[in-house]
Scaffold this active site. Sequence first.
Site, PDB file in Angstrom:
ATOM      1  CE  LYS A  22      44.681 -20.607 -12.213  1.00  0.00           C
ATOM      2  NZ  LYS A  22      45.179 -21.663 -11.317  1.00  0.00           N
ATOM      3  CD  GLN A  58      48.272 -23.561 -10.634  1.00  0.00           C
ATOM      4  OE1 GLN A  58      47.733 -22.461 -10.679  1.00  0.00           O
ATOM      5  NE2 GLN A  58      47.687 -24.653 -11.112  1.00  0.00           N
ATOM      6  CG  ASP A  80      42.005 -22.545  -6.009  1.00  0.00           C
ATOM      7  OD1 ASP A  80      41.303 -22.360  -7.028  1.00  0.00           O
ATOM      8  OD2 ASP A  80      43.201 -22.885  -6.056  1.00  0.00           O
TER       9      ASP A  80
END
Length: 297
Positions: free
Chosen positions: A54, A98, A121
């Site tokens: 990422k 994460q 997200d």
Amino acid sequence: MAASLIDGKAFAERVRAKVADHVTRLREEHGLVPGLAVVLVGEDPASQVYVRSKGKQTVEAGMASFEHKLAADTSEAELLDLIAKLNADTKVHGILVQLPLPSHLNSDLVINSIDPAKDVDGFHISNVGLLGTGQKSMVPCTPLGCLMMLRDYHGSLSGMNAVVVGRSNIVGKPMAQLLLGESCTVTIAHSRTRDLPEVCRRADILVAAVGRPQMIPGDWVKPGATVIDVGINRIEGEGGKTRLVGDVDFDSCAAVAGAITPVPGGVGPMTIACLLANTVTACCRANGLAEPEGLTA
Ligand code: NDP
């Protein structure tokens, strides 16, 4: 193989190029650099790989990447304190924590402490509610990638029967909401669904997000259907080497389907591309600028 291959790798490259173009424009015309902060707690090897990837793609797209690696025994208070700082930091437009988090941390509490406008997200309860009520939200990256590929392949999805196998908060449920938003007739199947093969055979669009290697065989697929395989499963291949397979049995499904995504090279590459797209979208919204076309739901 009868089915057309939906090439997620090539599609993701096009999305990343669009993102990079928009980033250049934001810098040149407005002096803005979209920034993505990724927070990793602990040393889960798979998570470390994702976070590296990422960060690398964020920088390649011309954006700023802020990585925060915290020890596995980080307290909830310390993590919430970091998120509060990132929420207040005007250089940070997107925040991603994460998952999975170590078990002593409450994931729901942590995710819901992120400013919803920076929740790239799309897991914050406000974004879930906005998506569920058809309002502008941050959309979870994996289902957003699936939707982009479906729109690109079909144009309008209106009136199609869509079956989503899997009801997780990160893939199945938001995928179903997005398909409903496209006026599909949506069925969500899961581990308690009765006669799953028959349910799947009704699908014009079949999305598999189960986490079981090659579970869906070709005779569950309606001839001509579009199959989107979200699954990423590592299995033992020839000579003891491991290889990645999806949740559908690719060969038998590709013989019946009209179009299908491969694993690897299908949904997977789209997920990070959509994370970059969401970061640009968040930056534009935060600054009252027009959002890039074709990069949101
Ligand atoms: P979860 O484990 O959270 O959810 C799996 C879902 O599948 C559950 O709803 C479960 O039902 C359902 N399920 C399990 N077994 C069966 C069965 N035998 N029949 C019908 N339904 C079943 O997984 P995720 O949604 O997080 O991920 C799904 C897959 O997608 C995984 O392979 C994962 O690796 C992959 N993935 C890929 C991403 C990408 O970037 N391409 C991103 C995220 C995930 P129930 O709720 O009843 O238990």
